[in-house]
Design an enzyme around this catalytic site. Structure first.
Site, short mmCIF file in Angstrom:
data_model
loop_
_atom_site.label_atom_id
_atom_site.label_comp_id
_atom_site.label_asym_id
_atom_site.label_seq_id
_atom_site.Cartn_x
_atom_site.Cartn_y
_atom_site.Cartn_z
N CYS A 1 0.76 -1.16 -0.04
CA CYS A 1 -0.13 0.09 -0.19
C CYS A 1 0.84 1.35 0.05
O CYS A 1 1.93 1.16 0.65
CB CYS A 1 -0.82 0.01 1.06
SG CYS A 1 -1.75 1.48 1.54
N TRP B 1 27.70 -10.01 35.61
CA TRP B 1 26.87 -8.81 35.51
C TRP B 1 27.17 -8.13 34.06
O TRP B 1 26.26 -7.63 33.38
CB TRP B 1 27.27 -7.78 36.75
CG TRP B 1 26.66 -6.47 36.74
CD1 TRP B 1 25.75 -6.12 37.27
CD2 TRP B 1 27.14 -5.34 35.69
NE1 TRP B 1 25.08 -4.83 36.74
CE2 TRP B 1 25.88 -4.29 36.17
CE3 TRP B 1 28.12 -5.00 35.11
CZ2 TRP B 1 26.26 -3.24 35.68
CZ3 TRP B 1 28.12 -3.84 34.43
CH2 TRP B 1 27.32 -2.79 34.65
N TYR C 1 24.47 -7.37 31.21
CA TYR C 1 24.33 -6.08 30.71
C TYR C 1 24.62 -5.85 29.22
O TYR C 1 23.78 -5.06 28.32
CB TYR C 1 25.26 -5.03 31.28
CG TYR C 1 25.19 -3.57 31.11
CD1 TYR C 1 23.84 -2.89 31.82
CD2 TYR C 1 25.95 -2.96 30.24
CE1 TYR C 1 23.83 -1.55 31.63
CE2 TYR C 1 25.57 -1.45 30.36
CZ TYR C 1 24.85 -0.91 30.69
OH TYR C 1 24.46 0.53 30.70
N ASP D 1 23.32 -7.13 40.33
CA ASP D 1 23.45 -5.45 40.46
C ASP D 1 22.85 -5.10 41.80
O ASP D 1 21.74 -5.51 42.10
CB ASP D 1 22.55 -4.99 39.25
CG ASP D 1 22.74 -3.46 39.09
OD1 ASP D 1 23.60 -3.14 38.60
OD2 ASP D 1 21.68 -2.83 39.76
#
Length: 496
Positions: free
Chosen positions: A77, A436, A440, A456
């Site tokens: 479209c 940790w 992360y 943490d």
């Protein structure tokens, strides 16, 4: 209304025709990118948020991807523009491969190499994509290239040859032929029929990136501003236009810059890009979408996490919470190591020193964007004492060197379909990277929504009663109910 006779394509999983039609009739933004509607009376397929008159159920066919709709003979479209739709993210191999293809992985047509990267044979890769999307790898790649070319035609004034090459076509003739064959219209006609290119800053290309609303842009910028790397990134919170993010860019040997601003009235981000990056626009756009978490479905995430009393209260004040990502996984990994056992401000200072010492100078139209972040090879060739000279203990400087060597050997380029646990194990194989840091990096750079650094200290305090603190084991047990969106829970706790 009975829609039981409305056809569902095999690529659409987890939804029935009644749910699709209700979402279509309501123009429900939660389903934008989750399915596409092919209208048999027009031969066109649309997003569920399209503003055209809702077709009758008997005229609708529902597909789980744009590629499946095009393989069935439908054209995109021109009004709702399927190329703008956010992706329907799922944690499986097929969608991981799809994301890689959307970033241009098959622009060279080398299916065997992609299959090898995924860890499958080309026959297995074909079977996986056929089962989930109903198309072959080549057909999926062709759809992504054509839709990206359509995007460039409607949003920029790039010359036709530049559009073809930026979209991954090896020749303009091949581009024109496939465009006309698939869409029944010439590329030039798409440009004339479109809404026109967005106003661009002098010397910039401007593109639009859609998302499912809401999006907490202010919160996103606030998070990034505290972690912006001096010389590489610039975050403006008070520019009078809702704030912006700018940075230097280096992709596949192309060097330049980008700037991102918010256009909430359109539920879009506006991306300005240096013309020098025209040849790498496909992977660049994929990275920006990941960095700003534009494919998240905030209503689904909040609905799940909101059942927890602690998170429910926090999420009420954070509509449209996203996980701020990273433009470059190696850059984020180094930033994470610099943040070990120091404050956010301290890590930001160290990252600026690292860039000044090992980065490459460049010019950009932003006063604080002056350098390219050092490439893995540059840091891998440095000595531990040189790295430590920015103010690091020798042990952490050694971790920086270890991570740089790991990345230079391709370690940060994770295989599509790798699980969170496998990715964490791979990151932890780097000496000096603990749980940790690995979580992360997995959360912000590798885009695992269930990554959760239970060790943490801030999360342990935020999840406990006032004045208390959970142990790592207690927090992990509490967070089990938040899966598969534990990463968003972490952001809510950090930001609350």
């Amino acid at each position: 209304m009975d829609t039981s006779a409305t056809p569902l394509h095999d690529s659409l999983r987890g939804l029935d025709s009644d749910s699709c039609y209700r979402a279509l009739a309501a123009r429900d933004t939660r389903f934008d990118g989750v399915f596409f509607t092919g209208v048999t009376t027009t031969g066109i397929y649309c997003r569920p948020v399209c503003t055209v008159k809702t077709p009758r159920p008997t005229s609708c066919r529902f597909f789980g991807s744009a590629a499946a709709a095009e393989a069935a003979g439908f054209r995109p479209c021109l009004r709702c523009r399927p190329e703008l739709a956010p992706y329907a993210l799922q944690e499986n191999l097929a969608h991981a491969v799809w994301q890689r293809i959307a970033g241009g992985a098959l622009n060279d047509g080398n299916v065997e190499r992609l299959a090898d990267e995924v860890g499958l044979s080309s026959r297995q890769l074909r079977r996986v994509l056929m089962q989930h999307f109903g198309v072959t790898p080549v057909e999926l790649a062709q759809t992504q290239r054509l839709l990206f070319a359509k995007k460039l035609l409607q949003e920029t004034r790039l010359p036709m040859a530049d559009v073809a090459f930026a979209a991954g076509f090896g020749s303009v003739r091949r581009f024109n032929a496939l465009f006309a064959q698939r869409y029944g219209i010439a590329p030039g006609d798409i440009r004339r029929a479109g809404e026109g290119a967005a106003p661009a800053a002098p010397g910039a290309l401007t593109l639009r990136l859609a998302y499912r609303p809401p999006l907490d842009w202010t919160q996103m910028l606030a998070y990034l501003s505290h972690r912006a790397i001096a010389g590489v990134e610039q975050v403006r919170l008070d520019d009078g236009k809702g704030g912006s993010y700018a940075r230097s860019v280096s992709i596949d040997g192309s060097l330049g810059w980008l700037r991102v601003a918010h256009r909430p009235e359109r539920s879009q981000l506006e991306l300005e890009v240096a013309p020098s990056l025209a040849g790498v626009l496909m992977p660049l756009v994929a990275r920006v979408r990941a960095q700003f978490d534009l494919d998240a479905n905030p209503a689904v995430i909040a609905g799940h996490l909101g059942r927890d009393a602690l998170l429910g209260e926090r999420l009420k004040s954070m509509p449209g919470l996203r996980v701020p990502g990273a433009f470059d996984a190696f850059e984020l990994g180094i930033r994470a190591v610099l943040g070990q056992q120091v404050s956010v401000a301290g890590a930001t200072t160290l990252s600026g020193r690292l860039v000044e010492r090992f980065g490459t100078g460049m010019e950009a139209p932003f006063d604080r964007v002056t350098h390219r972040f050092p490439l893995p090879a540059a840091l891998a060739g440095a000595s531990v004492t040189d790295i430590a000279a920015i103010g690091l203990p020798l042990s952490r400087a050694q971790t920086i060197l270890n991570l740089a060597r790991f990345a230079a050997d391709g370690g940060m380029r994770m295989r599509p379909g790798l699980t969170l646990e496998e990715s964490i194990a791979r990151l932890r194989s780097v000496r000096g990277i603990g749980d940790w840091t690995a979580h992360y990096i997995a959360l912000r750079a590798l885009r695992f929504p269930d990554a959760f650094p239970a060790g943490d200290l801030g999360l342990q305090k935020a999840a406990a009663d006032e004045g208390g603190r959970l142990t790592e084991k207690q927090l992990a047990a509490r967070a089990a109910a938040w899966s598969p969106w534990r990463g968003y829970a972490a952001l809510a706790l950090w930001m609350g």
